[in-house]
Design a protein around this motif. Structure first.
Motif, mmCIF file in Angstrom:
data_model
loop_
_atom_site.group_PDB
_atom_site.id
_atom_site.type_symbol
_atom_site.label_atom_id
_atom_site.label_comp_id
_atom_site.label_asym_id
_atom_site.label_seq_id
_atom_site.Cartn_x
_atom_site.Cartn_y
_atom_site.Cartn_z
ATOM 1 N N ARG A 74 -11.728 19.803 8.702
ATOM 2 C CA ARG A 74 -11.334 18.510 8.112
ATOM 3 C C ARG A 74 -11.654 17.370 9.074
ATOM 4 O O ARG A 74 -12.095 16.303 8.670
ATOM 5 C CB ARG A 74 -9.837 18.496 7.808
ATOM 6 C CG ARG A 74 -9.446 19.443 6.720
ATOM 7 C CD ARG A 74 -8.833 18.676 5.537
ATOM 8 N NE ARG A 74 -8.605 19.583 4.444
ATOM 9 C CZ ARG A 74 -9.488 19.831 3.476
ATOM 10 N NH1 ARG A 74 -10.640 19.175 3.442
ATOM 11 N NH2 ARG A 74 -9.222 20.703 2.541
ATOM 12 N N ILE A 75 -11.398 17.627 10.351
ATOM 13 C CA ILE A 75 -11.701 16.601 11.351
ATOM 14 C C ILE A 75 -13.205 16.322 11.354
ATOM 15 O O ILE A 75 -13.638 15.169 11.363
ATOM 16 C CB ILE A 75 -11.194 17.044 12.733
ATOM 17 C CG1 ILE A 75 -9.663 17.060 12.724
ATOM 18 C CG2 ILE A 75 -11.735 16.131 13.823
ATOM 19 C CD1 ILE A 75 -9.024 17.537 13.999
ATOM 20 N N ALA B 248 -18.986 26.344 16.271
ATOM 21 C CA ALA B 248 -19.997 25.389 15.824
ATOM 22 C C ALA B 248 -19.924 25.203 14.309
ATOM 23 O O ALA B 248 -20.112 24.096 13.805
ATOM 24 C CB ALA B 248 -21.387 25.866 16.231
ATOM 25 N N ALA B 249 -19.630 26.274 13.585
ATOM 26 C CA ALA B 249 -19.522 26.154 12.137
ATOM 27 C C ALA B 249 -18.422 25.166 11.766
ATOM 28 O O ALA B 249 -18.610 24.294 10.917
ATOM 29 C CB ALA B 249 -19.245 27.525 11.515
ATOM 30 N N GLN B 250 -17.287 25.276 12.421
ATOM 31 C CA GLN B 250 -16.194 24.339 12.131
ATOM 32 C C GLN B 250 -16.586 22.922 12.482
ATOM 33 O O GLN B 250 -16.224 21.977 11.781
ATOM 34 C CB GLN B 250 -14.946 24.729 12.925
ATOM 35 C CG GLN B 250 -14.343 26.036 12.472
ATOM 36 C CD GLN B 250 -13.117 26.398 13.284
ATOM 37 O OE1 GLN B 250 -12.025 25.937 13.011
ATOM 38 N NE2 GLN B 250 -13.318 27.201 14.295
ATOM 39 N N ALA B 251 -17.331 22.787 13.572
ATOM 40 C CA ALA B 251 -17.758 21.454 13.980
ATOM 41 C C ALA B 251 -18.699 20.832 12.957
ATOM 42 O O ALA B 251 -18.892 19.624 12.932
ATOM 43 C CB ALA B 251 -18.428 21.511 15.355
ATOM 44 N N MET B 252 -19.308 21.648 12.112
ATOM 45 C CA MET B 252 -20.160 21.130 11.044
ATOM 46 C C MET B 252 -19.361 20.912 9.757
ATOM 47 O O MET B 252 -19.931 20.611 8.715
ATOM 48 C CB MET B 252 -21.312 22.114 10.750
ATOM 49 C CG MET B 252 -22.239 22.374 11.915
ATOM 50 S SD MET B 252 -23.167 20.914 12.392
ATOM 51 C CE MET B 252 -22.287 20.364 13.819
ATOM 52 N N GLY B 253 -18.058 21.117 9.830
ATOM 53 C CA GLY B 253 -17.232 20.891 8.647
ATOM 54 C C GLY B 253 -17.098 22.116 7.756
ATOM 55 O O GLY B 253 -16.624 22.016 6.628
#
Ligand SMILES: Nc1ncnc2c1ncn2[C@@H]1O[C@H](COP(=O)(O)OP(=O)(O)OP(=O)(O)O)[C@@H](O)[C@H]1O
Ligand SMILES: [Mg+2]
Lengths: 237, 376
Positions: A74-75, B248-253
């Motif tokens: 979300r961020i 990195a996946a989370q950093a891409m949303g």
């Protein structure tokens, strides 16, 4: 209102206290650098801001809204984008697919295509390797890809964790030039670095962090000139 | 010995159609593989039994069912990089669900559990709908089993999925006897459904044998097309990014929790539908053992050999590993040894699987590109 405001932030890994009440802010349009030695807590700060770690105490506000406890994806979707230490390239995907994942949260196809073009103009070496498997890129190329991919998420704030790590001086030069250019084109940047001299050259303001506390802060030019910083971080005698 | 998918330099290949704008193409382009697949299924149905005889037709059906299971498992194990060894549990759940619907549904509709109608007749339509329902029930189970995957990884998740399969097996053993008398079933109340009358430890015998080359290869077509469209689409890339680097996946949303659970749900759906086909295959009596660890492991081996993430690789591995034990039947006593040696050899020579994460046509891509350039 600051774009990013961190107040009295404390974070620990189990019994290890990594951050003990740090405060810092990043204003719209700035390049701010956070420098310090190994284990000082730089990466921990970025990981907390991007939601990968939960703060023990303190607040993190992005565009005036608390992002404390918000899920990392979300961020990222609110366009606060983190390029983690070690780049986080998707090694088995092609360079092109890596870039596409940068735009994962977006649906404005035309604008995405334009941004892709802009990224490939910034990094011609990435353009030459679009079909190559990303894991086979050189370290410098991977860093360019990581930054390019992050740009495709249209960040309002781009957080870079040691982009110079393990790269030859020439490539470091190129990367820092691009960082400045990205900033001139309107992206705010929070830059974590061990390479203090380079970081202080490109940044507007700087924070020096030691064992989880901010020790010195001020305009980058002043810090670069200060004796304390020169002795400890710039290798001057 | 490196076990992961590190690539040798000469396999620097990427999906041939990785255009940036993704899957645009017109409707015909999208439908073509489906239409071609269904045509192939129809051709198989009418040509193969006559040309090759019932024995080989049976092997081809078995291979088709294995392909659906292995290709769907590959969405969990290959694409998102989780490790599920409970896939047979989903298969059995779908198989039993579909079996209840055709067996008791036929009794209610037509007064007997036997086959009703010919090719594409009403009985076959009930069968197809039952397989679909089996898939949906399995998908729900996939959601429930997928949830722990958010907190667990590696070995621990493997144990949870293993536990699911074994729990399915034990529960199925505790079920009641199959009711064969349609009159009795029609007059009896709902209470006869508890425990479900699906045969207990001996298996669910007496199901109408609707499974045919046409239905199996129609399901194969849908499975492969869905898996491939997924792989080259944005949601599929998001799944693969979870396998590659979660941070990195989370950093891409990318919402990694969502991707992991979604992979389980999709995979379980196809496993359940394939279970329906398995339960209605002639010569097969689906039994609690089919939910167990051994069968799950067969599918894991197929995904590992085929290459984690490679649809065509897994498809070939599933077909070969189904046919191989049959071919080796003459050497009955050495069969398992040969099988094991083959696996060991494969792991030594190509630990990343047949094509790694790539597809068979990627191997020809550089050649095709050269041809295109040469042509005016
Ligand atoms: N996952 C973890 N578990 C336990 N301790 C950790 C973990 N990650 C970091 N630490 C500790 O927290 C402190 C701060 O680490 P951090 O990674 O933030 O340092 P850094 O400033 O980024 O250093 P470097 O420049 O070497 O990357 C260190 O003492 C480190 O050992
Ligand atoms: Mg660090």
């Amino acid at each position: 209102m600051s774009l990013l405001a961190i107040k009295d932030l404390s974070v620990s890994y189990g019994a290890i206290q990594a951050l003990s009440g740090i405060s810092l802010h990043v204003e719209d349009g700035e390049i701010v650098t956070l420098i310090g030695g190994n284990g000082a807590g730089k990466s921990t700060t970025l990981r907390t801001v991007s939601g990968l770690l939960k703060p023990g105490q303190g607040s993190v506000e992005f565009e005036g809204k608390s992002i404390h406890g918000t899920a990392p994806h979300r961020i990222a979707q609110s366009r606060l984008v983190h390029v983690p230490e070690g780049r986080g390239i998707f090694a088995n995907l092609s360079v092109e697919e890596n870039l596409m994942l940068g735009a994962f949260s977006r649906h404005d196809a035309d604008q995405i295509a334009a941004d892709r073009e802009r990224v490939l103009t910034l990094f011609p070496r990435v353009r030459e390797r679009l079909r190559q498997q990303a894991g086979t890129l050189s370290g410098g190329e991977q860093q360019m890809l990581a930054i390019g991919r992050a740009l495709l998420a249209r960040p309002k704030l781009l957080m870079l964790d040691e982009p110079s790590l393990g790269l030859a001086p020439q490539i470091v030069q190129t990367i820092f030039q691009v960082i400045q250019q990205i900033n001139r084109e309107g992206t705010t940047i929070l830059l974590v670095e061990q390479n203090a001299s380079m970081a202080l050259q490109v940044a507007h303001r700087a924070y020096v962090i030691e064992v989880g506390r901010i020790q010195i802060e001020g305009p980058a030019r002043e810090l670069a000139a200060s004796d304390a910083v020169r002795k400890a971080y710039l290798g001057a005698h | 010995m490196p076990r992961d998918s590190t690539q040798s330099p000469q396999t620097r290949l990427t999906p041939a159609n990785s255009g940036f704008s993704g899957t645009t193409g017109n409707a015909w382009y999208g439908l073509f593989p489906l239409v071609a697949g269904l045509a192939m299924a129809t051709a198989l149905q009418f040509i193969l039994p006559g040309a090759a005889g019932p024995y080989y037709s049976r092997i081809v059906i078995d291979a088709g069912i294995a392909i659906v299971l292995a290709v769907s498992l590959n969405i969990v194990n290959g694409m998102t990089g989780q490790f599920s060894i409970g896939h047979a549990g989903f298969m059995a759940l779908g198989g039993y669900t579909a079996g209840i619907l055709t067996h008791y549904g036929s009794m209610l509709l037509w007064g007997s559990a036997g086959r009703h109608g010919g090719f594409l007749g009403s009985g076959e339509l009930l069968f197809a709908a039952s397989c679909l329902a089996g898939g949906l029930i399995s998908a729900v189970a996939g959601y429930v089993v997928g949830l722990p995957s958010l907190r667990l990884r590696g070995d621990y998740l493997a144990i949870v999925t293993l536990g699911f399969g074994e729990i399915m097996r034990v529960i199925l053993q505790q079920t009641g006897r199959v009711i064969d008398d349609a009159e009795k079933f029609r007059s009896g109340g709902l209470s006869q459904l508890i425990p479900p009358p699906v045969g207990g430890a001996v298996g669910f015998d007496g199901l109408p044998k609707y499974t045919s080359l046409f239905w199996v290869y129609s399901l194969v077509t849908v499975t492969v097309v869905v898996a491939y469209r997924l792989k080259v689409s944005s949601p599929g890339r998001a799944m693969i990014s979870v396998r590659e680097d979660e941070i990195a996946a989370q950093a891409m949303g990318v919402d990694i929790a969502r991707q992991k659970v979604m992979a389980f749900v999709i995979a379980a759906f196809f496993a359940g539908a394939a279970g329906g086909m398995f339960a209605h295959e002639s010569g097969v009596i689906i039994s609690p053992r089919d939910a167990g660890f051994q069968r799950s492991f067969d599918y894991v081996i197929m995904t590992v050999l085929g290459g984690r993430g490679s649809i065509s690789g897994v498809l070939i591995a599933a077909a070969v590993l189904t046919a191989l034990p049959e071919m080796l039947r003459d050497f009955e006593q050495y069969r398992l040894i040969v099988y094991a040696l083959l696996l060991i050899m494969m792991m030594l020579v190509r630990p990343q699987g047949l094509f790694g994460i790539h597809e068979i046509w990627d191997l020809f891509a550089p050649f095709l590109r050269r041809q295109q350039k040469a042509a005016p």
